[in-house]
Design a protein around this motif. Structure first.
Motif, PDB file in Angstrom:
ATOM      1  N   ARG A  62     -35.747  39.334 -41.700  1.00 15.69           N
ATOM      2  CA  ARG A  62     -35.735  40.718 -42.194  1.00 15.69           C
ATOM      3  C   ARG A  62     -36.707  40.889 -43.356  1.00 15.69           C
ATOM      4  NH1 ARG A  62     -29.257  41.502 -41.584  1.00 15.69           N
ATOM      5  NH2 ARG A  62     -29.348  42.804 -39.719  1.00 15.69           N
ATOM      6  N   ARG A 114     -31.534  45.549 -37.096  1.00 15.57           N
ATOM      7  CA  ARG A 114     -30.250  46.196 -37.364  1.00 15.57           C
ATOM      8  C   ARG A 114     -29.125  45.344 -36.787  1.00 15.57           C
ATOM      9  NH1 ARG A 114     -31.917  50.373 -39.873  1.00 15.57           N
ATOM     10  NH2 ARG A 114     -33.459  51.803 -39.053  1.00 15.57           N
ATOM     11  N   TYR A 155     -27.933  41.881 -32.572  1.00 13.18           N
ATOM     12  CA  TYR A 155     -28.975  42.460 -33.411  1.00 13.18           C
ATOM     13  C   TYR A 155     -29.960  43.258 -32.571  1.00 13.18           C
ATOM     14  CZ  TYR A 155     -27.227  39.182 -36.882  1.00 13.18           C
ATOM     15  OH  TYR A 155     -26.417  38.497 -37.756  1.00 13.18           O
ATOM     16  N   HIS A 162     -38.878  50.754 -38.407  1.00 11.18           N
ATOM     17  CA  HIS A 162     -38.210  51.287 -39.609  1.00 11.18           C
ATOM     18  C   HIS A 162     -38.594  52.748 -39.744  1.00 11.18           C
ATOM     19  CE1 HIS A 162     -36.532  51.617 -43.541  1.00 11.18           C
ATOM     20  NE2 HIS A 162     -37.681  52.012 -44.035  1.00 11.18           N
TER      21      HIS A 162
END
Length: 169
Positions: free
Chosen positions: A144, A155, A162, A167
């Protein structure tokens, strides 16, 4: 003139005065918004990375057209991981470890979809119960941090796994 936002540039090109510039940016795959001058006939825009407007155009309308072009380009983009351990997205890149590359490849293969924890755990070299869960969580945390400057996020989908996606600021 360029209209920029994050990692996607949209070039504004006067039509037909800058036809050669249009072709140059088309060859590079750069999104283009043509400004059709005077009584000129607008060109055929068969490329999803191209659109046109006729002045005068309001600032809001111009920004909406540019945003639409960015969205079209963004949909077709998927991160890539090269054999030497670099993830590339848009014009940015980040170095990653071999284990992170394996985990990210699973996420990239299902870009935008949920990847189950169990599937990701299979990518880890150590495979033993509780430490496996902690190892996966630690690698996801590190990934991340590395991919955030690329405009990507992972996420957590509680109870499932996941999801790697863009973004959205």
């Amino acid at each position: 003139m360029r209209s920029t936002h994050k990692d996607i540039d949209v070039v504004l090109v006067r039509w037909p005065a800058e036809e050669s510039r249009r072709e140059y940016f088309r060859s590079l795959g750069v999104p283009r918004l043509l400004i059709v001058e005077g009584g000129s006939k607008p060109p055929f825009c068969g490329d999803v990375k191209e659109d046109w407007v006729r002045p005068p155009i309001s600032r809001d309308d111009l920004e909406a057209r540019v945003a639409t072009l960015r969205a079209r380009v963004r949909v077709d983009r998927v991160p890539e991981i090269d054999p030497i351990g670099v993830i590339r997205y848009a014009s940015r890149s980040a170095a990653i470890s071999p284990t992170e590359a394996d985990l990210l490849q699973c996420l990239v293969n299902c870009f935008g979809d949920v990847v189950r924890r169990e599937e990701l755990e299979q990518c880890l070299p150590e495979r033993s119960g509780r430490s496996l869960r902690n190892a996966l969580d630690l690698h996801i945390m590190r990934i991340r941090r590395r991919i955030q400057p690329l405009g990507l996020v992972i996420r957590t989908v509680w109870g499932l796994g996941y999801q790697l996606e863009l973004h959205e600021a």
